[in-house]
Design a protein around this motif. Sequence first.
Motif, PDB file in Angstrom:
ATOM      1  N   PRO A 125       0.802  -1.232   0.000  1.00 58.59           N
ATOM      2  CA  PRO A 125       0.000   0.000   0.000  1.00 58.59           C
ATOM      3  C   PRO A 125       0.832   1.280   0.000  1.00 58.59           C
ATOM      4  O   PRO A 125       0.378   2.317   0.465  1.00 58.59           O
ATOM      5  CB  PRO A 125      -0.757  -0.132   1.319  1.00 58.59           C
ATOM      6  N   ILE A 126       2.070   1.232  -0.509  1.00 56.06           N
ATOM      7  CA  ILE A 126       2.949   2.401  -0.485  1.00 56.06           C
ATOM      8  C   ILE A 126       2.326   3.554  -1.277  1.00 56.06           C
ATOM      9  O   ILE A 126       1.834   3.368  -2.389  1.00 56.06           O
ATOM     10  CB  ILE A 126       4.332   2.035  -1.058  1.00 56.06           C
ATOM     11  N   ALA A 127       2.368   4.757  -0.721  1.00 55.89           N
ATOM     12  CA  ALA A 127       1.750   5.933  -1.346  1.00 55.89           C
ATOM     13  C   ALA A 127       2.433   6.284  -2.669  1.00 55.89           C
ATOM     14  O   ALA A 127       3.661   6.303  -2.752  1.00 55.89           O
ATOM     15  CB  ALA A 127       1.830   7.123  -0.388  1.00 55.89           C
ATOM     16  N   VAL A 128       1.617   6.569  -3.688  1.00 55.09           N
ATOM     17  CA  VAL A 128       2.159   6.891  -5.018  1.00 55.09           C
ATOM     18  C   VAL A 128       1.439   8.059  -5.693  1.00 55.09           C
ATOM     19  O   VAL A 128       1.728   8.369  -6.851  1.00 55.09           O
ATOM     20  CB  VAL A 128       2.092   5.660  -5.960  1.00 55.09           C
ATOM     21  N   THR A 129       0.529   8.736  -4.981  1.00 57.53           N
ATOM     22  CA  THR A 129      -0.281   9.768  -5.640  1.00 57.53           C
ATOM     23  C   THR A 129       0.568  10.884  -6.237  1.00 57.53           C
ATOM     24  O   THR A 129       0.240  11.448  -7.279  1.00 57.53           O
ATOM     25  CB  THR A 129      -1.308  10.345  -4.658  1.00 57.53           C
ATOM     26  N   GLY A 130       1.697  11.227  -5.615  1.00 57.72           N
ATOM     27  CA  GLY A 130       2.544  12.301  -6.133  1.00 57.72           C
ATOM     28  C   GLY A 130       3.560  11.849  -7.160  1.00 57.72           C
ATOM     29  O   GLY A 130       4.484  12.602  -7.485  1.00 57.72           O
ATOM     30  N   PHE A 131       3.376  10.642  -7.714  1.00 54.93           N
ATOM     31  CA  PHE A 131       4.333  10.115  -8.700  1.00 54.93           C
ATOM     32  C   PHE A 131       4.545  11.082  -9.850  1.00 54.93           C
ATOM     33  O   PHE A 131       5.629  11.147 -10.444  1.00 54.93           O
ATOM     34  CB  PHE A 131       3.818   8.784  -9.258  1.00 54.93           C
ATOM     35  N   CYS A 132       3.487  11.848 -10.185  1.00 54.81           N
ATOM     36  CA  CYS A 132       3.539  12.754 -11.327  1.00 54.81           C
ATOM     37  C   CYS A 132       4.619  13.816 -11.157  1.00 54.81           C
ATOM     38  O   CYS A 132       5.318  14.171 -12.111  1.00 54.81           O
ATOM     39  CB  CYS A 132       2.178  13.394 -11.527  1.00 54.81           C
ATOM     40  N   SER A 133       4.766  14.312  -9.936  1.00 47.98           N
ATOM     41  CA  SER A 133       5.821  15.291  -9.654  1.00 47.98           C
ATOM     42  C   SER A 133       7.114  14.622  -9.220  1.00 47.98           C
ATOM     43  O   SER A 133       8.167  15.269  -9.204  1.00 47.98           O
ATOM     44  CB  SER A 133       5.366  16.252  -8.541  1.00 47.98           C
ATOM     45  N   GLY A 134       7.034  13.354  -8.845  1.00 47.96           N
ATOM     46  CA  GLY A 134       8.200  12.650  -8.333  1.00 47.96           C
ATOM     47  C   GLY A 134       8.918  11.841  -9.388  1.00 47.96           C
ATOM     48  O   GLY A 134       9.610  12.382 -10.256  1.00 47.96           O
ATOM     49  N   ALA A 135       8.718  10.518  -9.350  1.00 50.17           N
ATOM     50  CA  ALA A 135       9.505   9.630 -10.209  1.00 50.17           C
ATOM     51  C   ALA A 135       9.204   9.812 -11.688  1.00 50.17           C
ATOM     52  O   ALA A 135      10.098   9.673 -12.535  1.00 50.17           O
ATOM     53  CB  ALA A 135       9.262   8.179  -9.797  1.00 50.17           C
ATOM     54  N   TYR A 136       7.959  10.121 -12.029  1.00 51.97           N
ATOM     55  CA  TYR A 136       7.551  10.110 -13.434  1.00 51.97           C
ATOM     56  C   TYR A 136       8.400  11.027 -14.308  1.00 51.97           C
ATOM     57  O   TYR A 136       9.004  10.597 -15.297  1.00 51.97           O
ATOM     58  CB  TYR A 136       6.076  10.496 -13.560  1.00 51.97           C
TER      59      TYR A 136
END
Length: 659
Positions: A339-350
């Motif tokens: 269940p690791i949080a990923v909602t900010g992937f757009c500003s983060g890893a992506y």
Amino acid sequence: MSFNQVSEQTHGNRLDPVTFEVLKNGFVNLVDQMAEQILRTCYSFVIYNRDFSCALCDADGNTVMQGTQDISVHVGTLHLTAKAVLEYFKDDIHPGDVFLVNDPYRGGTHFNDTRVVLPVFYDGKLIALMQTNGHWADMGGSTPGSFDINAKEHYGEGVRIPPVRIYSKGIYLKDVVNVLTSNMRIPEERSGDLRAQVEAAKVGQTQLLEIVNKYGIETTLIAFVEVQDYVERLAKVKISSLPKGTWQTVDYIDMDPELGDGLIPIHVKMTISKDEILYDLSGSHQYISCFLNSGFGGSLSATYAGTKTFFPEIPLNSGFYRVVKVKLPENSVVNAPAPIAVTGFCSGAYEKIMNACFELWSNIMPERAIACSFNLEYLLIGGNDQRTTNNSYFMWYDWMAGGHGGRNDRDGVNATSPVFGVGLSVQPCEGQERLSPVITTKHQIITDSAGPGKYRGGCGVEKGGVLSKINNSVMSYCCDRSRSVTWGIFGGLPSYPHGAWLNPGKEDAQYLGAIFSNVKVKSGDSFVRPSAGGGGLGDPLERDPKALLEDVIDEYVSIERARKDYGVVIKEIDRDIDLFEIDYEETKNEREKIRKHRKQWLEIDPLKVEEMFQNKEIDKLDVIRQYGVIMEYSTNKALLKSTEQFRKSMKKRSLAYWN
């Protein structure tokens, strides 16, 4: 073999060339008509400003066609959503069914990207899946807008929707939808967007059945296959003409909040073989303690979008995915498990993956080279709107334009949408002010925000606002690159750090940084935040002084930074009539001085640079561009580990190309 020859051979012995082209373009039009339906019927201002995508998938879930204006982040994930529905429901799929899914751990991106999947039947047989994907402005959770930087697990980010049936044989399952939307803010808006997406999918269904009735089911299904095969062949022809080998680079997320100082590395290694491209992200950091991680689908999409940017002539569908393979290490920042949080992937890893791909392809195809572009950011304010008699809830959900990286033979684009979502519109301030109690006070290009280079990056933008009649309201910010500052390539320099201020210029002014959540705000509070420009491409000392003169006239570059960053000495004669003069002799001397010292500047003790900054001997851009030092601007302290990593990056991307 040329692209034209490939096109002539695409149909083989199955479809004649005319029928193939008519159907191929008919599929594009079908998806674009779905998009028009969403645009004209959605409830959310976020979706209205084009944060949505549509797709036609075959009966196996493979993407046959996407729209002409779909945003890049959705590219490469819609087929995964379709396959997830097929896998979950198997034979329990019937005419009139409609499904909903937003699960980032089943091939989606983040909870806000909510997908409607509508199966299409002909003579009782499943022939296709229509899909519409809209970014819902709130999915519930602990923060308005569902972007909570403090969330380590997805339970604080909103409602996770695995594949679920919302229409059963044509019957709307209102109770199922109510269970979902009742856990979201402004549920009537969520329901409205859902209806818009369902109706758009029905538009696609109607148009597809019209094609079937005109050309026949067999011809249509053959075209599904041929369109994908066509793209695969085009991609393989292009790959066959490229040099073979392996290239690699690394980009960074600013930090793990629990670890503090230290950039978070994302390693991208690309291997080109005879007819395949393989991305291997092994060596990337383990998942971090905030929502900037990416799930499998998001990272897959980033590699596809980063690659496709360099192949604009090739259409996009699952045929392209057959030749681009990706290896994503488990339990990492690029493949975080539930269940690791990923909602900010757009500003983060992506966008780190995508910009890393840009750098790799810039070495292989220098004629299409592009430096790093600014980072996507979202500012969200939610609470009660006291302008209304019922004190209704409001959601102000904003993203900004910024600068793209400098290119091979021209400057980067100013004030444009992020590479994350090239189709996104800049939200009109007038519409925002009508819908929410937030007044825009400034929205302008930032002088000196562009990364210097022979071809400078595009300029970023500064946007400020003031809160009017609000109550029980909070502000959150999803961004990055306050520390991993947007970088240049082939000798170019970095641009400008991200970060938001609350009540700037007042006694209670507070630097909030590039990620924060649930900061309490009240009526009369103000804010401002910049977007970065793009990184520069090529040695800034090789930029034509006349081009700098035009930049100064346009106020893209100041006279001071023209001298510091480019070594071009410009004198102001009369700004009112744009009269300036280049001092060529002083320019020659200044450039020689910079060439002599600039490599040494990157070796100066960061604590000495910190001292000079605190004493106002140098400014923020000097700290970054000349000395490669990363600061924490809430304390004005140098971050030693981040500086070491950033300097290593600058030496590889910039210093190595300086004479």
